[in-house]
Design a protein around this motif. Structure first.
Motif, PDB file in Angstrom:
ATOM      1  N   TYR A 320       0.840  -1.201   0.000  1.00  0.00           N
ATOM      2  CA  TYR A 320       0.000   0.000   0.000  1.00  0.00           C
ATOM      3  C   TYR A 320       0.870   1.243   0.000  1.00  0.00           C
ATOM      4  CZ  TYR A 320      -3.501   3.461   1.224  1.00  0.00           C
ATOM      5  OH  TYR A 320      -4.303   4.573   1.223  1.00  0.00           O
ATOM      6  N   ARG A 321       0.461   2.230  -0.787  1.00  0.00           N
ATOM      7  CA  ARG A 321       1.318   3.389  -1.042  1.00  0.00           C
ATOM      8  C   ARG A 321       1.376   4.394   0.100  1.00  0.00           C
ATOM      9  NH1 ARG A 321      -2.164   7.003  -5.329  1.00  0.00           N
ATOM     10  NH2 ARG A 321      -4.136   7.010  -4.176  1.00  0.00           N
ATOM     11  N   ARG A 322       0.418   4.350   1.024  1.00  0.00           N
ATOM     12  CA  ARG A 322       0.451   5.249   2.170  1.00  0.00           C
ATOM     13  C   ARG A 322       0.804   4.467   3.430  1.00  0.00           C
ATOM     14  NH1 ARG A 322      -1.821  10.188   0.659  1.00  0.00           N
ATOM     15  NH2 ARG A 322      -3.024  10.085  -1.283  1.00  0.00           N
ATOM     16  N   ASP A 323       0.775   5.142   4.583  1.00  0.00           N
ATOM     17  CA  ASP A 323       1.121   4.450   5.813  1.00  0.00           C
ATOM     18  C   ASP A 323      -0.137   3.917   6.494  1.00  0.00           C
ATOM     19  OD1 ASP A 323      -0.043   6.704   6.875  1.00  0.00           O
ATOM     20  OD2 ASP A 323       1.740   7.405   7.934  1.00  0.00           O
ATOM     21  N   ARG A 324       0.068   3.253   7.620  1.00  0.00           N
ATOM     22  CA  ARG A 324      -1.035   2.608   8.320  1.00  0.00           C
ATOM     23  C   ARG A 324      -2.112   3.606   8.735  1.00  0.00           C
ATOM     24  NH1 ARG A 324      -0.167  -2.203  11.761  1.00  0.00           N
ATOM     25  NH2 ARG A 324      -2.158  -2.751  12.716  1.00  0.00           N
ATOM     26  N   ASP A 325      -1.704   4.780   9.199  1.00  0.00           N
ATOM     27  CA  ASP A 325      -2.663   5.765   9.694  1.00  0.00           C
ATOM     28  C   ASP A 325      -3.490   6.392   8.583  1.00  0.00           C
ATOM     29  OD1 ASP A 325      -1.796   5.344  12.278  1.00  0.00           O
ATOM     30  OD2 ASP A 325      -0.345   6.984  12.227  1.00  0.00           O
ATOM     31  N   ASN A 326      -3.048   6.264   7.343  1.00  0.00           N
ATOM     32  CA  ASN A 326      -3.739   6.920   6.230  1.00  0.00           C
ATOM     33  C   ASN A 326      -4.379   5.933   5.257  1.00  0.00           C
ATOM     34  OD1 ASN A 326      -3.138  10.051   6.236  1.00  0.00           O
ATOM     35  ND2 ASN A 326      -1.274   9.039   6.937  1.00  0.00           N
ATOM     36  N   PRO A 350       3.377   0.197  -6.476  1.00  0.00           N
ATOM     37  CA  PRO A 350       3.835  -0.676  -7.564  1.00  0.00           C
ATOM     38  C   PRO A 350       4.437   0.140  -8.696  1.00  0.00           C
ATOM     39  CG  PRO A 350       1.437  -0.485  -7.576  1.00  0.00           C
ATOM     40  CD  PRO A 350       1.918   0.160  -6.306  1.00  0.00           C
ATOM     41  N   LYS A 351       5.545  -0.345  -9.205  1.00  0.00           N
ATOM     42  CA  LYS A 351       6.253   0.373 -10.267  1.00  0.00           C
ATOM     43  C   LYS A 351       6.328  -0.453 -11.554  1.00  0.00           C
ATOM     44  CE  LYS A 351      10.462   3.145 -10.806  1.00  0.00           C
ATOM     45  NZ  LYS A 351      11.733   3.572 -10.129  1.00  0.00           N
ATOM     46  N   ALA A 352       6.420  -1.780 -11.414  1.00  0.00           N
ATOM     47  CA  ALA A 352       6.484  -2.657 -12.586  1.00  0.00           C
ATOM     48  C   ALA A 352       6.240  -4.093 -12.145  1.00  0.00           C
ATOM     49  CB  ALA A 352       7.835  -2.544 -13.284  1.00  0.00           C
ATOM     50  N   LEU A 353       5.795  -4.918 -13.083  1.00  0.00           N
ATOM     51  CA  LEU A 353       5.709  -6.357 -12.859  1.00  0.00           C
ATOM     52  C   LEU A 353       6.884  -7.009 -13.556  1.00  0.00           C
ATOM     53  CD1 LEU A 353       1.901  -7.106 -13.426  1.00  0.00           C
ATOM     54  CD2 LEU A 353       3.088  -6.618 -11.286  1.00  0.00           C
ATOM     55  N   MET A 354       7.601  -7.827 -12.819  1.00  0.00           N
ATOM     56  CA  MET A 354       8.770  -8.517 -13.359  1.00  0.00           C
ATOM     57  C   MET A 354       8.376  -9.956 -13.676  1.00  0.00           C
ATOM     58  SD  MET A 354      10.522  -5.804 -12.925  1.00  0.00           S
ATOM     59  CE  MET A 354      12.168  -6.304 -13.438  1.00  0.00           C
ATOM     60  N   SER A 355       8.842 -10.460 -14.822  1.00  0.00           N
ATOM     61  CA  SER A 355       8.469 -11.796 -15.264  1.00  0.00           C
ATOM     62  C   SER A 355       9.686 -12.675 -15.498  1.00  0.00           C
ATOM     63  CB  SER A 355       7.652 -11.713 -16.559  1.00  0.00           C
ATOM     64  OG  SER A 355       6.468 -10.986 -16.360  1.00  0.00           O
ATOM     65  N   ARG A 356       9.429 -13.983 -15.378  1.00  0.00           N
ATOM     66  CA  ARG A 356      10.438 -14.984 -15.710  1.00  0.00           C
ATOM     67  C   ARG A 356       9.730 -16.116 -16.438  1.00  0.00           C
ATOM     68  NH1 ARG A 356      12.250 -16.192 -10.917  1.00  0.00           N
ATOM     69  NH2 ARG A 356      13.965 -14.682 -10.928  1.00  0.00           N
ATOM     70  N   ASP A 357      10.257 -16.474 -17.600  1.00  0.00           N
ATOM     71  CA  ASP A 357       9.665 -17.536 -18.423  1.00  0.00           C
ATOM     72  C   ASP A 357       8.190 -17.261 -18.729  1.00  0.00           C
ATOM     73  OD1 ASP A 357      12.094 -18.920 -18.359  1.00  0.00           O
ATOM     74  OD2 ASP A 357      11.541 -19.960 -16.502  1.00  0.00           O
ATOM     75  N   GLY A 358       7.872 -16.000 -18.938  1.00  0.00           N
ATOM     76  CA  GLY A 358       6.541 -15.643 -19.356  1.00  0.00           C
ATOM     77  C   GLY A 358       5.510 -15.494 -18.260  1.00  0.00           C
ATOM     78  N   THR A 359       5.905 -15.672 -17.005  1.00  0.00           N
ATOM     79  CA  THR A 359       4.960 -15.512 -15.903  1.00  0.00           C
ATOM     80  C   THR A 359       5.524 -14.531 -14.880  1.00  0.00           C
ATOM     81  OG1 THR A 359       5.911 -17.375 -14.676  1.00  0.00           O
ATOM     82  CG2 THR A 359       4.089 -17.860 -16.177  1.00  0.00           C
ATOM     83  N   ARG A 364       7.981  -4.989  -8.636  1.00  0.00           N
ATOM     84  CA  ARG A 364       8.941  -3.938  -8.282  1.00  0.00           C
ATOM     85  C   ARG A 364       8.156  -2.743  -7.751  1.00  0.00           C
ATOM     86  NH1 ARG A 364      14.113  -3.341 -11.662  1.00  0.00           N
ATOM     87  NH2 ARG A 364      14.420  -5.146 -10.301  1.00  0.00           N
ATOM     88  N   ALA A 365       8.555  -2.267  -6.590  1.00  0.00           N
ATOM     89  CA  ALA A 365       7.831  -1.177  -5.938  1.00  0.00           C
ATOM     90  C   ALA A 365       8.762  -0.028  -5.622  1.00  0.00           C
ATOM     91  CB  ALA A 365       7.163  -1.681  -4.665  1.00  0.00           C
TER      92      ALA A 365
END
Length: 476
Positions: A320-326, A350-359, A364-365
């Protein structure tokens, strides 16, 4: 008067707040409700903690304006049938709201005890107990209108708003038909909320009561596909649009493609279908043995992480991009999730989804930080330079919230707001189309079940006034 189970004039002085839950190691083994069913004595003691304060902040914080101090006092004195009468006067489903309302943000959060350093009365558990006791003892009376009015109302959507409106309108003597896209009535209550928060039998007995009272349900019926709004207007004297908002906000990051992530509602619906006895098939999502990352911080995200734990995931992380209180979700649900083994990565986007062997193999956050607080504004989030990190994942669930569907496609004269929700009159539920009303998430956007119940009940009252006026004008 001295309350039962106390040694003083008020139980809160000596009795602590008690809301017994099944231990985490046991409750994650199945999808049963986690709150241990209280005894009548337990309920009397907890209800007796109410201070009966002069200004009932709990009631003011309740969207339904439930007469909470009244039914707490009656429960404390073992007057359960009268407590039920009071509770059901303002709510068409107390036993459901008592289970799933975020009381920590509503009635219990505003409880005078909570505000003064003592822990709040367990309002939700008492409300659920009252409702369950009423059903168990046959106090929930069948719907038997005093007379039939000879007019009909079509309701689109069998979720909480639609069910609440159907209850009130049928009780007033209208013929009611509810049209819904799913194969069972209940909407979010059946297919969205997990069984560990709301067992399906609790919803089923509500819908059974409506059916026995004469409400007709037309299932597997999509507005705009199987029936048009004009057809409903022609068939019924009034129409209520009570559709939910099911259009999921999509994750938009590099590396993401079709099938790489799972929408939260799809994930939850599949598990709820299992709970309803349907046989698993290969297309259903299952977290067993997998590394799960759920992206989002609302109550839907909490439902997903806790469901994944019960399915036997190897690991579950909530990003989650904010903290617990928010975070927007209930603090109670976060605590439950942590007890059950969920790991929270706060201030991570989230910044990107990383894949290996097509899955997908990882998410990456970016590490985030909150801006300085400004009065009246929510704190912004900004990335921390060089703060990227990876989370292993072979199942990524998107729980980023929901948006309204294309309501404009249902009728070109149906006015919408800038947020694409259905526009209604400032002081009510009437839409731009004569005889057509809207309530619940279709108007508010994604919101709480208790607000949907409130809107459904109030919309039913407005429709009743409208139809009575029509009848009087025709008779004049």
């Amino acid at each position: 008067m001295q309350n039962k189970g106390t040694s003083g004039p008020k139980g809160f002085v000596v009795q602590p707040r008690r809301l017994p839950k099944t231990t985490a190691s046991v409750r994650v083994q199945d999808f049963g409700e986690i709150i241990v069913k209280p005894t009548t004595e337990n309920i009397e003691v907890q209800a007796g903690r109410c201070t009966d304060c002069g200004v009932p902040f709990c009631q003011n914080a309740c969207p339904l304006q439930n007469n909470i101090p009244d039914w707490l006092g009656l429960s404390a004195e073992d007057e359960m049938r009268e407590a039920w009468r009071v509770a059901s006067a303002t709510s068409t489903m107390p036993e459901i709201c008592g289970r799933i309302c975020p009381q920590d943000r509503l009635c219990e959060g505003s409880c005078t005890l909570n505000q003064s350093g003592w822990e709040a009365v367990t309002i939700g558990s008492v409300e659920a107990f009252i409702g369950d006791t009423a059903f168990d003892n046959g106090w929930v009376e069948p719907i038997r209108p005093a007379h039939e009015r000879g007019q009909s109302v079509g309701i689109v959507g069998a979720g909480p708003a639609g069910l609440a409106a159907a209850d009130r309108l049928r009780s007033a003597g209208y013929a009611v038909t509810v049209y819904d896209r799913h194969d069972r009535p209940g909407g979010l209550l059946i297919y969205g909320i997990p069984g560990f928060k709301l067992e399906k039998r609790v919803v089923q007995r509500r819908t059974d009561r409506l059916i026995e009272g004469g409400v007709e349900f037309v299932q597997n019926c999509n507005l705009g596909v199987d029936v048009t709004l004009d057809e409903l207007r022609e068939k019924h004297d009034a129409v209520l649009l009570a559709m939910g908002v099911y259009q999921a906000r999509a994750l938009s990051v590099p590396g993401g493609g079709p099938g790489d992530t799972v929408p939260a509602l799809d994930f939850l619906i599949h598990q709820n279908r299992r709970d309803l006895g349907e046989v698993d098939n290969d297309t259903w999502h299952n977290a067993k043995g997998r590394k799960v990352v759920v992206i989002g911080g609302g109550d839907t995200a909490m439902d997903c992480v806790r469901t994944a734990i019960r399915q036997g995931a190897e690991s579950v992380v909530c990003l989650y991009r904010r903290d617990r209180d928010n975070m927007p979700g209930s603090a109670r649900e976060v605590q439950n999730a942590e007890e059950e083994g969920v790991v929270f990565e706060w201030l991570g986007a989230p910044k990107a989804l990383m894949s290996r062997d097509g899955t997908v193999s990882s998410v990456r956050a970016a590490r985030m930080a909150l801006s300085e607080p400004e009065f009246g504004k929510r704190r912004e989030i900004v990335p921390v330079p060089g703060g990227d990190f990876d989370l292993q994942a072979d199942l990524v669930i998107e729980a980023l919230g929901f948006e309204p569907e294309e309501f404009a496609a249902h009728h070109n004269e149906l006015s919408l707001t800038q947020w694409n929700t259905v526009a209604v009159a400032r002081s009510g539920f009437a839409t731009s189309l004569p005889g057509v009303y809207a309530a619940g998430d279709a108007v508010r956007g994604a919101s709480l079940v208790v607000w949907a119940v409130r809107d459904g009940q109030d919309a039913a009252a407005e429709i009743d006034r409208y139809l009575r006026t029509q009848t009087e004008e025709q008779a004049a």
